[in-house]
Design a protein around this motif. Structure first.
Motif: not given
Length: 375
Positions: A118-119, A156-159, A177-179, A184-189
């Motif tokens: 949960g980054v 990794l989770d991002f908001i 993040a990509v670096r 997997h990436l989860s990107c939530y508004g």
């Protein structure tokens, strides 16, 4: 079958969070571990040690479970459930509680093979605003330790869409993040949930989120950037490198059976949905009485059809029209002909290979589209 285990403990409540959680305390963890082991045994007997394809420890903060709790729970889980040889086993962790290499190595030994960190942000100002218990340096350190421990599948989770955030700032977050090269990436508004500190701040007029057009650019251009970097968008908020789509979450969207253990966990088995009490004491009492899973709601054909549409249209695969007709006896395109024509003309939806799919711009307004569709 999918298996979800809810761990309700957190060091503190984040300002945006509406999930069921409680402050960490060792006595409560002791009681939780005993009740969860008992619930595993109850379902193991009831379902005759069912085959499980995915396991997901969510929360809360599962990584707050101490080693002694894991030593009780992980073997019990294997005794009561028949884990598929290729099981996907996910464990959620906050960076501040994932800085122990021995702890991470023990997870791998138990069979966990996917770590979800949960980054939320790699900018300390954002993390302070969100009320996160870690800083950006700890997030990077936890990721590096997980790699060194041997995790080959990290999400990794991002908001995004934070107050004052611009498209350029969100894209910079994604570049950082990509670096790191997660699978997997989860990107939530950011959403303002009722009953949270952010909701109180919004009600008082102290919370100003980016405008719709700015949020739209963040979402669409962010998704395009990730796909350019090899992360395919397979759901509204989820991106994965080839071969690393979350099988557990995909199972939900495909309407698979799932069993939820722990306080507030939801299950859907053989067309019946039920939910555990949210309060730990109430859940534990029901486990002691052996009444978990009782009093569920049998889903109607109409409910199943609505969920099929709502869940499948969240995914890149979209709604399988033949399967919808088989399940309902209706033609989805004819039922929604005028609306679908308008959506196609505006680039929000497309038809291909027998599926109805939302475009990236369609994903952005998916809630509005779903409200207007007839199903």
């Amino acid at each position: 079958m999918l298996l979800y285990i809810h761990v309700p403990f957190c060091r503190g409540k984040c300002r945006y969070c509406s999930f069921v959680s409680r402050p960490f305390d060792m006595a409560a963890v002791e009681a939780y571990a005993a009740s969860l082991a008992a619930e595993m045994r109850l379902w193991g007997r009831k379902l005759e040690h069912p085959k499980v394809e995915t396991v997901y420890f969510g929360g809360g903060t599962p990584s707050l479970l101490p080693p002694w709790a894991l030593s009780r729970l992980m073997p019990e889980l294997r005794r009561q459930f028949d884990l598929d040889a290729a099981v996907e086993w996910t464990f959620e962790a906050n960076p501040d509680s994932a800085l122990d290499s021995q702890y991470l190595e023990s997870l791998l030994k138990y069979g966990v093979n996917r770590l979800s960190l949960g980054v939320q942000s790699l900018a300390d100002d954002d993390l302070r605003f969100l009320g996160r218990p870690h800083d950006a340096g700890q997030a990077v350190a936890a990721y590096c330790l997980a790699r060194q421990a041997g995790f080959a599948n990290i999400s990794l989770d991002f908001i995004w869409g934070l107050p004052g955030q611009r498209e350029s700032q969100w894209l910079e977050q994604l570049k950082l993040a990509v670096r790191m090269r997660p699978e997997h990436l989860s990107c939530y508004g950011l959403t303002v949930e009722e009953g949270t500190p952010l909701a109180a701040e919004a009600a008082a007029g102290g919370l100003i989120l980016p405008g719709e057009s700015e949020q739209g650019r963040m979402y669409v251009h962010g998704a395009e950037y990730l796909e350019e970097q090899g992360y395919l968008q397979y759901e509204v908020s989820n991106f994965a490198r080839m071969g690393f789509v979350s099988r557990h979450n995909s199972g939900y969207w495909e309407g698979r059976d799932y069993l939820g253990l722990g306080p507030a966990a939801v299950s859907t088995l053989r067309g019946v949905r039920f939910e555990n009490p949210g309060e730990q004491a109430d859940w534990a009492a029901r486990v002691r009485r052996g009444t978990v899973g009782q009093g569920g709601e049998a889903l109607t054909d109409g409910q199943k059809a609505r969920e099929m549409v709502m869940l499948s249209l969240r995914t890149a695969k979209g709604l399988p029209l033949r399967a919808y007709r088989k399940a309902t006896g209706r033609d989805f395109i004819k039922d929604n002909e005028a609306l679908i024509t308008a959506l196609r003309q505006n680039g929000l939806i497309r038809l291909s290979s027998g599926h109805l799919r939302l475009t990236k711009n369609g994903f952005l307004v998916s809630n509005v589209i779903l409200e207007r569709l007839a199903y």
